[in-house]
Design a protein around this motif. Structure first.
Motif, PDB file in Angstrom:
ATOM      1  N   LYS A   1       0.795  -1.241  -0.021  1.00 31.53           N
ATOM      2  CA  LYS A   1       0.043   0.101  -0.026  1.00 31.53           C
ATOM      3  C   LYS A   1       0.865   1.226   0.025  1.00 31.53           C
ATOM      4  O   LYS A   1       1.839   1.387   0.626  1.00 31.53           O
ATOM      5  N   GLY A   2       0.274   2.333  -0.812  1.00 39.17           N
ATOM      6  CA  GLY A   2       1.076   3.582  -0.595  1.00 39.17           C
ATOM      7  C   GLY A   2       0.492   4.331   0.394  1.00 39.17           C
ATOM      8  O   GLY A   2      -0.212   3.640   1.555  1.00 39.17           O
ATOM      9  N   LEU A   3       0.835   5.663   0.661  1.00 37.62           N
ATOM     10  CA  LEU A   3       0.407   6.588   1.836  1.00 37.62           C
ATOM     11  C   LEU A   3      -1.320   6.525   1.912  1.00 37.62           C
ATOM     12  O   LEU A   3      -1.752   6.300   2.982  1.00 37.62           O
ATOM     13  N   LYS A   4      -1.983   6.346   0.762  1.00 33.28           N
ATOM     14  CA  LYS A   4      -3.231   6.518   0.910  1.00 33.28           C
ATOM     15  C   LYS A   4      -3.955   5.080   1.380  1.00 33.28           C
ATOM     16  O   LYS A   4      -4.934   5.147   2.072  1.00 33.28           O
ATOM     17  N   GLY A   5      -3.486   4.142   0.943  1.00 26.92           N
ATOM     18  CA  GLY A   5      -3.786   2.746   1.765  1.00 26.92           C
ATOM     19  C   GLY A   5      -3.475   2.534   3.012  1.00 26.92           C
ATOM     20  O   GLY A   5      -4.115   1.846   3.888  1.00 26.92           O
ATOM     21  N   TRP A   6      -2.397   3.004   3.368  1.00 22.93           N
ATOM     22  CA  TRP A   6      -1.750   2.921   4.912  1.00 22.93           C
ATOM     23  C   TRP A   6      -2.525   3.514   5.895  1.00 22.93           C
ATOM     24  O   TRP A   6      -2.833   3.019   6.954  1.00 22.93           O
ATOM     25  N   ASP A   7      -2.860   4.611   5.542  1.00 21.77           N
ATOM     26  CA  ASP A   7      -3.920   5.408   6.473  1.00 21.77           C
ATOM     27  C   ASP A   7      -4.913   6.291   5.611  1.00 21.77           C
ATOM     28  O   ASP A   7      -4.500   7.549   5.466  1.00 21.77           O
ATOM     29  N   PRO A   8      -6.082   5.794   5.308  1.00 26.07           N
ATOM     30  CA  PRO A   8      -6.990   6.595   4.515  1.00 26.07           C
ATOM     31  C   PRO A   8      -7.432   7.917   5.391  1.00 26.07           C
ATOM     32  O   PRO A   8      -7.889   9.013   4.639  1.00 26.07           O
ATOM     33  N   ALA A   9      -7.318   7.733   6.461  1.00 22.53           N
ATOM     34  CA  ALA A   9      -8.084   8.954   7.465  1.00 22.53           C
ATOM     35  C   ALA A   9      -6.751   9.955   7.262  1.00 22.53           C
ATOM     36  O   ALA A   9      -7.381  11.084   7.465  1.00 22.53           O
ATOM     37  N   ARG A  10      -5.641   9.562   7.126  1.00 14.79           N
ATOM     38  CA  ARG A  10      -4.721  10.685   7.122  1.00 14.79           C
ATOM     39  C   ARG A  10      -4.217  10.976   5.749  1.00 14.79           C
ATOM     40  O   ARG A  10      -4.062  12.415   5.373  1.00 14.79           O
ATOM     41  N   TYR A  11      -4.305  10.296   4.781  1.00 15.68           N
ATOM     42  CA  TYR A  11      -3.655  10.406   3.377  1.00 15.68           C
ATOM     43  C   TYR A  11      -4.498  10.332   2.342  1.00 15.68           C
ATOM     44  O   TYR A  11      -4.215  10.509   1.117  1.00 15.68           O
ATOM     45  N   GLY A  12      -6.003  10.280   2.789  1.00 12.54           N
ATOM     46  CA  GLY A  12      -6.729   9.828   1.521  1.00 12.54           C
ATOM     47  C   GLY A  12      -7.040  11.099   0.666  1.00 12.54           C
ATOM     48  O   GLY A  12      -7.617  10.875  -0.531  1.00 12.54           O
ATOM     49  N   SER A  13      -6.850  12.342   1.166  1.00 13.52           N
ATOM     50  CA  SER A  13      -6.892  13.376   0.036  1.00 13.52           C
ATOM     51  C   SER A  13      -5.588  13.558  -0.687  1.00 13.52           C
ATOM     52  O   SER A  13      -5.955  14.334  -1.706  1.00 13.52           O
ATOM     53  N   LEU A  14      -4.606  12.926  -0.691  1.00 14.82           N
ATOM     54  CA  LEU A  14      -3.618  12.844  -1.608  1.00 14.82           C
ATOM     55  C   LEU A  14      -3.877  12.517  -3.094  1.00 14.82           C
ATOM     56  O   LEU A  14      -4.643  11.724  -3.393  1.00 14.82           O
ATOM     57  N   VAL A  15      -3.177  13.340  -3.826  1.00 18.40           N
ATOM     58  CA  VAL A  15      -3.448  13.231  -5.406  1.00 18.40           C
ATOM     59  C   VAL A  15      -2.043  13.138  -6.140  1.00 18.40           C
ATOM     60  O   VAL A  15      -1.324  13.920  -5.948  1.00 18.40           O
ATOM     61  N   HIS A  16      -1.677  12.200  -6.753  1.00 16.25           N
ATOM     62  CA  HIS A  16      -0.626  11.996  -7.583  1.00 16.25           C
ATOM     63  C   HIS A  16      -0.924  11.409  -8.817  1.00 16.25           C
ATOM     64  O   HIS A  16      -1.416  10.472  -9.203  1.00 16.25           O
ATOM     65  N   PRO A  17      -0.673  12.679  -9.853  1.00 18.67           N
ATOM     66  CA  PRO A  17      -1.159  12.463 -11.206  1.00 18.67           C
ATOM     67  C   PRO A  17       0.270  11.465 -11.956  1.00 18.67           C
ATOM     68  O   PRO A  17      -0.190  11.237 -13.251  1.00 18.67           O
ATOM     69  N   GLY A  18       0.962  11.162 -11.328  1.00 24.10           N
ATOM     70  CA  GLY A  18       2.041  10.092 -12.133  1.00 24.10           C
ATOM     71  C   GLY A  18       3.378  10.803 -12.042  1.00 24.10           C
ATOM     72  O   GLY A  18       3.784  11.834 -11.878  1.00 24.10           O
ATOM     73  N   ASP A  19       4.543   9.965 -12.373  1.00 24.28           N
ATOM     74  CA  ASP A  19       5.774  10.154 -12.102  1.00 24.28           C
ATOM     75  C   ASP A  19       6.362  11.331 -13.329  1.00 24.28           C
ATOM     76  O   ASP A  19       7.617  12.130 -13.087  1.00 24.28           O
ATOM     77  N   ALA A  20       5.837  11.603 -14.162  1.00 27.05           N
ATOM     78  CA  ALA A  20       6.115  12.665 -15.114  1.00 27.05           C
ATOM     79  C   ALA A  20       6.058  14.018 -14.306  1.00 27.05           C
ATOM     80  O   ALA A  20       6.577  15.022 -15.099  1.00 27.05           O
ATOM     81  N   PHE A  21       5.174  14.002 -13.517  1.00 31.53           N
ATOM     82  CA  PHE A  21       5.007  15.391 -12.650  1.00 31.53           C
ATOM     83  C   PHE A  21       5.791  15.559 -11.312  1.00 31.53           C
ATOM     84  O   PHE A  21       5.952  16.237 -10.716  1.00 31.53           O
ATOM     85  N   SER A  22       6.541  14.206 -11.094  1.00 40.90           N
ATOM     86  CA  SER A  22       7.404  14.319 -10.002  1.00 40.90           C
ATOM     87  C   SER A  22       8.599  15.213  -9.844  1.00 40.90           C
ATOM     88  O   SER A  22       8.773  15.782  -8.844  1.00 40.90           O
ATOM     89  N   TYR A  23       9.031  15.611 -11.023  1.00 40.41           N
ATOM     90  CA  TYR A  23      10.062  16.728 -11.108  1.00 40.41           C
ATOM     91  C   TYR A  23       9.718  18.011 -10.400  1.00 40.41           C
ATOM     92  O   TYR A  23      10.109  18.606  -9.617  1.00 40.41           O
ATOM     93  N   ASP A  24       8.344  18.325 -10.990  1.00 40.79           N
ATOM     94  CA  ASP A  24       7.883  19.488 -10.590  1.00 40.79           C
ATOM     95  C   ASP A  24       7.407  19.543  -9.368  1.00 40.79           C
ATOM     96  O   ASP A  24       7.499  20.597  -8.797  1.00 40.79           O
ATOM     97  N   ILE A  25       7.005  18.194  -8.590  1.00 43.34           N
ATOM     98  CA  ILE A  25       6.664  18.269  -7.395  1.00 43.34           C
ATOM     99  C   ILE A  25       7.658  18.725  -6.765  1.00 43.34           C
ATOM    100  O   ILE A  25       7.561  19.433  -5.493  1.00 43.34           O
ATOM    101  N   PHE A  26       8.907  18.044  -6.862  1.00 41.91           N
ATOM    102  CA  PHE A  26      10.122  18.292  -6.147  1.00 41.91           C
ATOM    103  C   PHE A  26      10.309  19.554  -6.321  1.00 41.91           C
ATOM    104  O   PHE A  26      11.117  20.270  -5.143  1.00 41.91           O
ATOM    105  N   SER A  27      10.346  20.542  -7.388  1.00 41.96           N
ATOM    106  CA  SER A  27      10.800  21.877  -7.403  1.00 41.96           C
ATOM    107  C   SER A  27       9.822  22.772  -6.475  1.00 41.96           C
ATOM    108  O   SER A  27      10.286  23.565  -5.693  1.00 41.96           O
ATOM    109  N   GLN A  28       8.330  22.417  -6.380  1.00 38.28           N
ATOM    110  CA  GLN A  28       7.481  22.967  -5.669  1.00 38.28           C
ATOM    111  C   GLN A  28       7.939  22.562  -4.100  1.00 38.28           C
ATOM    112  O   GLN A  28       7.543  23.609  -3.309  1.00 38.28           O
TER     113      GLN A  28
END
Length: 506
Positions: A170-197
């Protein structure tokens, strides 16, 4: 005769200027445009079912004067695609290829007392090779981070960490849905800019300050193993347009960088080798272990005033130190479900060499270098092919006291027969035994024998006739390493004390 040249009228001049500006914007790197994605919004996560963040430290950080907290960052991230030809020199241009909403997280460890903060924030791209997030470079550099007042931030940059991966992991969302259920990751093509942000959120937060008001002087990007592959691509292709980080630690990368698309299959289209571009205005420190050399040596390049490489003798990609540091944290979050080395029963113990001491030194040197200090010293190339026939140790490379004054064979390689996929990353150590002959012979000639390829095993009493002799040699080797810039004085003192308290010699 030509008619006289006329100056354009105001309307024509304005149109010309507008066209020029439009062309400049279209040709500019996407992250440099005025319409680049805005800085992320920072929020505080709910407590969730576990009541603590995934990968929360198992040790009492308060005893070190540190506090741990977690924050969410959200906004719109850009993805990138290649622009023009990408060659082995790393001078890679990109264009924006899409945008998507995201929401990810930062795990923050920082000094409680602002007066103890040294001004440097280490931002680690959390590793997901085992299908869950881990922080290998935090574990390797933990002593230096906590004793010298750095702040450390782990970034959930990749989709697997948030959404989960192969099988039932499980990822974060599956490990603790109450804490991480609102997270959204659109895919690793966006990981570089997520790291910049993530970096921008630390410098100028829109919302709660993840660093609690600490004044950032230096922001260092860091990644180990798979994350180092992404870090190579980030440094070459994204840093020139994002300009977020002041320096890069690339630990245990291979000769080929991660694809800008984020799709694993596209690694086949990446330059082989993928070297670090030499025109970056910020420094890049590349650290390789014995395990890494067979897969990374093609990317070797000369050191410059902005690129330094270390190749470490007697070290492994993962080792006993990192395992011991990380295991309690992983156990706290996921118990026995975490990634295991899966080495065959009875196989050699993990490498317990000096990798963490080298990483401590590299981190301190990079921090000073990024602030305009001196370029760190380089080191000789390492050979894992030509080994000392008496000790089995690799030749060349940076040789800290564990290797210069050996008491066991330390290797980045190991026999992985009957073992799992991660076992080979932990290297091996072969304790030296025997007290009758000067060399205790191993004559099997069998590569599956843990003692292979060396054919003789030294007797410690022969190498070090007295305890004082052994301690003296360790002290001298430690001082040489400090003088060479490859070992910190604090760690040299620890090594000498351990030698003094050992029973080696005589």
């Amino acid at each position: 005769m030509r008619p006289p040249l006329r100056r354009p009228g105001r309307r024509a001049a304005a149109a010309t200027l507008a066209a020029a500006l439009s062309a400049a914007l279209l040709s500019a790197p996407p992250a440099a445009r005025a319409d680049a994605p805005a800085d992320p919004v920072v929020t505080v996560p709910p407590p969730g079912d576990h009541g603590f963040p995934f990968l929360a430290a198992a040790e009492d950080l308060g005893s070190f004067g540190y506090t741990e907290s977690e924050y969410f960052i959200s906004g719109t991230a850009a993805s990138y695609a290649k622009s023009g030809f990408w060659g082995s020199n790393g001078r890679w241009d990109v264009r924006e290829s899409g945008r998507a909403a995201y929401k990810s997280r930062l795990l923050v460890r920082r000094p409680t007392d602002p007066a103890k903060f040294n001004g440097t924030v280490v931002v680690e791209w959390l590793n997901v090779s085992g299908q869950i997030e881990i922080s290998p470079d935090y574990w390797f550099t933990r002593d230096e981070l906590l004793r010298k007042g750095y702040a450390w931030v782990g970034v959930s940059a990749q989709s697997v960490g948030v959404n989960g991966g192969l099988g039932d992991v499980k990822g974060l969302k599956g490990w603790d849905p109450a804490r991480y259920g609102s997270l959204v990751h659109p895919g690793d093509a966006f990981s570089y800019d997520i790291f910049s942000q993530a970096g921008r959120a630390l410098r100028s937060p829109d919302g709660p300050d993840p660093l609690g008001g600490l004044q950032v002087r230096t922001l260092l990007a860091d990644g180990e193993s798979q994350s180092a592959g992404f870090m190579t691509t980030y440094a070459n292709a994204v840093q020139p347009v994002a300009q977020v980080y002041d320096g890069f630690m690339i630990h245990s990368n291979s000769a080929v960088a991660a694809p800008i698309s984020g799709r694993l299959v596209d690694v086949l289209g990446m330059p082989n080798p993928s070297r670090i571009r030499t025109d970056l205005p910020v420094p890049v420190f590349v650290v390789l272990t014995e395990t890494d050399i067979p897969g990374a040596f093609l990317a070797r390049q000369p050191d410059t005033d902005r690129i330094v490489h270390w190749e470490l003798a007697g070290t492994a990609h993962g080792d006993q130190w990192a395992y011991d540091m990380g295991a309690p944290t992983i156990q706290k979050s996921v118990g026995s479900a975490g990634p295991q080395a899966d080495c065959a029963p009875g196989s050699a113990p993990f490498n317990d060499g000096p990798g963490h001491y080298s990483m401590n030194a590299a981190l301190r040197l990079l921090s000073g270098w990024a602030r305009g200090g001196p370029t760190p010293p380089g080191g000789p190339e390492l050979s894992t092919v030509f080994r000392d026939p008496r000790t089995g140790l690799a030749t060349g490379g940076i040789r800290l006291p564990d290797v210069a004054v050996p008491t066991r064979t330390l290797s980045g390689e190991r026999d992985t027969s009957g073992s799992g996929v991660f076992c080979g990353l932990y290297g091996a150590r072969d304790p030296w035994n025997g007290d009758a002959d000067p060399w205790d012979r191993h004559d099997s000639g069998d590569p599956s024998d843990p003692s292979f390829p060396h054919t003789a095993e030294p007797v410690l009493s022969t190498l070090y006739p007295t305890h004082a002799d052994y301690v003296g040699k360790v002290r001298a080797a430690a001082q040489r390493s400090v003088d060479d810039g490859h070992l910190l004085p604090e760690d040299a003192a620890t090594i000498i004390t351990a030698a003094e308290e050992s029973g080696i010699g005589g």
